[in-house]
Scaffold this motif. Structure first.
Motif, mmCIF file in Angstrom:
data_model
loop_
_atom_site.group_PDB
_atom_site.id
_atom_site.type_symbol
_atom_site.label_atom_id
_atom_site.label_comp_id
_atom_site.label_asym_id
_atom_site.label_seq_id
_atom_site.Cartn_x
_atom_site.Cartn_y
_atom_site.Cartn_z
ATOM 1 N N ALA A 29 0.827 -1.207 0.000
ATOM 2 C CA ALA A 29 0.000 0.000 0.000
ATOM 3 C C ALA A 29 0.858 1.252 0.000
ATOM 4 O O ALA A 29 0.560 2.234 -0.697
ATOM 5 C CB ALA A 29 -0.926 0.000 1.213
ATOM 6 N N THR A 30 1.940 1.241 0.765
ATOM 7 C CA THR A 30 2.826 2.395 0.840
ATOM 8 C C THR A 30 3.564 2.602 -0.474
ATOM 9 O O THR A 30 3.789 3.748 -0.898
ATOM 10 C CB THR A 30 3.836 2.206 1.989
ATOM 11 O OG1 THR A 30 3.115 2.036 3.210
ATOM 12 C CG2 THR A 30 4.748 3.411 2.119
ATOM 13 N N ALA A 31 3.938 1.515 -1.128
ATOM 14 C CA ALA A 31 4.614 1.631 -2.422
ATOM 15 C C ALA A 31 3.678 2.184 -3.489
ATOM 16 O O ALA A 31 4.094 2.984 -4.337
ATOM 17 C CB ALA A 31 5.146 0.265 -2.850
ATOM 18 N N LEU A 32 2.409 1.781 -3.445
ATOM 19 C CA LEU A 32 1.449 2.188 -4.473
ATOM 20 C C LEU A 32 0.849 3.569 -4.223
ATOM 21 O O LEU A 32 0.496 4.279 -5.164
ATOM 22 C CB LEU A 32 0.320 1.155 -4.561
ATOM 23 C CG LEU A 32 0.720 -0.244 -5.013
ATOM 24 C CD1 LEU A 32 -0.491 -1.177 -4.973
ATOM 25 C CD2 LEU A 32 1.321 -0.213 -6.409
ATOM 26 N N ASP A 33 0.700 3.938 -2.950
ATOM 27 C CA ASP A 33 0.040 5.200 -2.605
ATOM 28 C C ASP A 33 0.958 6.023 -1.709
ATOM 29 O O ASP A 33 1.053 5.773 -0.508
ATOM 30 C CB ASP A 33 -1.275 4.912 -1.880
ATOM 31 C CG ASP A 33 -2.002 6.187 -1.468
ATOM 32 O OD1 ASP A 33 -1.612 7.273 -1.938
ATOM 33 O OD2 ASP A 33 -2.956 6.086 -0.679
ATOM 34 N N PRO A 34 1.650 7.010 -2.255
ATOM 35 C CA PRO A 34 2.614 7.780 -1.468
ATOM 36 C C PRO A 34 1.998 8.782 -0.500
ATOM 37 O O PRO A 34 2.693 9.306 0.369
ATOM 38 C CB PRO A 34 3.427 8.508 -2.540
ATOM 39 C CG PRO A 34 2.474 8.666 -3.680
ATOM 40 C CD PRO A 34 1.623 7.427 -3.663
ATOM 41 N N ALA A 35 0.700 9.048 -0.622
ATOM 42 C CA ALA A 35 0.097 10.146 0.137
ATOM 43 C C ALA A 35 0.354 10.090 1.641
ATOM 44 O O ALA A 35 0.778 11.082 2.239
ATOM 45 C CB ALA A 35 -1.401 10.206 -0.147
#
Length: 215
Positions: A29-35
């Motif tokens: 999730a962190t790799a795909l969504d940097p927000a």
């Protein structure tokens, strides 16, 4: 106690699977969504930073400890005693602090939300219930409790030193910039006391509860 063996191995395996799945999903999730981790500009830095969170480290400890228990539910060694207590108490602290303090300001979305539920709710519940029902018993003593306190203290020291160097903190309650060192010191003391208190609570319960006896 032999009668607990048929249940113990699959339960420990289930706990390990949920713990490691939660960590893996959080990394993806962190790799795909940097927000949520926009402070770190590269994908590698964002994913690596996931492991600065007490939640993730505690889920990893649970995963490793329960993989070992799934292989041998009666495993016993000095290292295993500290690992298991750190895992169970660390994940209990994770669940307590998140659901009582941090959940009201958190707003995870998408895959982050799935990982959040696994890491902060499902794994803490399964790990603690499993320890209460199955043990293994006889692995907690005063020395183990005191040694296990090194885990949260080391994490707090690392977090504060790293935070001072890069001006970033994983949780609001350790954010020195926002709250100052005095307030953060009190917050850290509360977490440390909670951890040690739960450790001694585990010591008091260990020989009074039913469960699988260690070798």
């Amino acid at each position: 106690m032999v009668r607990f063996l048929p249940l113990a191995r699959p339960w420990f395996g289930l706990v390990a699977a949920f713990a490691l799945l939660g960590v893996a999903l959080q990394g993806v999730a962190t790799a795909l969504d940097p927000a949520p981790h926009a402070y770190f500009t590269s994908t590698g830095a964002r994913v690596a930073n996931v492991f600065a969170f007490f939640t993730i480290l505690s889920n990893l400890l649970v995963g490793v400890a329960h993989v070992l228990l799934a292989v041998d539910p009666q495993r016993d060694s000095p290292a295993m005693r500290v690992l298991l207590l750190d895992a169970v108490v660390g994940i209990a602290v994770t669940g307590i602090v998140y659901n009582l303090v941090l959940a009201q300001t958190a707003d995870p979305r998408g895959l982050h939300q799935v990982a959040n539920v696994l890491c902060h709710m499902v794994t803490p519940l399964l790990a603690v219930v499993g320890w209460l029902l199955l043990g293994p018993r006889g692995l907690v003593d005063r020395e183990v409790v005191l040694i296990s306190a090194g885990y949260p203290l080391a994490w707090l020291a690392f977090t504060l030193v790293r935070g001072a160097m890069i001006d970033w903190y994983p949780y609001p309650f350790v954010d020195v910039v926002a709250h100052g060192y005095a307030r953060v010191a009190v917050n850290c003391l509360v977490v440390a006391v909670l951890f040690v208190g739960l450790g001694f609570g585990a010591l008091a319960l260990d020989r009074r509860l039913p469960g699988l006896a260690a070798r």
